[in-house]
Design an enzyme around this catalytic site. Sequence first.
Site, PDB file in Angstrom:
ATOM      1  N   PRO A 169      11.852   0.182  18.111  1.00 53.85           N
ATOM      2  CG  PRO A 169      10.791   2.208  17.922  1.00 53.85           C
ATOM      3  CD  PRO A 169      10.625   0.787  17.574  1.00 53.85           C
ATOM      4  CD  GLU A 170      14.487  -4.229  21.952  1.00 55.11           C
ATOM      5  OE1 GLU A 170      14.873  -4.518  23.101  1.00 55.11           O
ATOM      6  OE2 GLU A 170      14.738  -4.921  20.960  1.00 55.11           O
TER       7      GLU A 170
END
Length: 270
Positions: A2-3
């Site tokens: 997850p960015e």
Amino acid sequence: MPELPEVETTRRGIEPFVAGRVVRELRVREHRLRWPIAKDLARTLAGLRIDSVARRGKYLLLESRRGALIIHLGMSGSLRVVDASEKPETFDHVDLVLEGGNCLRLRDPRRFGCVLWSTDPAHHPLLRHLGPEPLEGSSQGAYLFRKSRGRVRAIRDLLIDGRIIAGIGNIYANEALFAAGIDPRRAAGRISRARYARLGDAIRETLREAIEAGGTTLRDFRGGDGRPGYFQQSLKVYGRRNAPCPRCHTPLRGQSVGARSVFFCPRCQS
DNA sequence: CTCCGATCCTGATGGC
DNA sequence: TGCCATCAGGATCGGA
């Protein structure tokens, strides 16, 4: 995984179910995350009303009057709202059970994520040194140009350094550098002001589009509503070694820089 | 200060 | 089909 776009997608997915709700109970099945979950966290949270769900870089903040629950999803974490009666599966480490029967469930196979309480989140050690939000303020090009002077490290490494700018990881660093026409291996300090201006715009554009698409689903990412993200179909260079450049059809290159991969077009990016 | 490599952990993937 | 090596979206830490 997850960015920023995936965390923002998660934030938007869970907020309607979490904001304004009161915590009934915290169930911790595995406390050994990146940092251990505090033994007394359940007591801290019980009865607390969550006012809002915010994001800072890749961190989620469940904000209340008395402080905030800081959640990071690490490499493999995801958050979903489920019915509290739904049976947890392996790696569903934490349940935040809410009044009304819903439950915010953290799944994190690799356990690089964290769940921490802070009465003063802005000054928490993990958040205190974070760089600016790439989607806030005016374009970040001038700022990045300034921060990069005298630095010899690769521009890709500068972009994924959260102390410089928050929320950008390897996928979006590669995508933004392609959009800006900059070789990810180039020394950050030797790139011109004009190119940084382009890069600042490319970062915002890339992140905005990814959020709009619901994030990138590699492997098993799901937003807070359980739906996958669709930005993977829009990735132009990441993970596409030897595929034709979408702009000039030259085969894309992929190689290791430091510990992780960079992907770029040898013709469009210099 | 800056930079780089090692590190935590599990799952997916590809080669043989 | 099975086994094994390799790689992965993060971020901190320690040492050069």
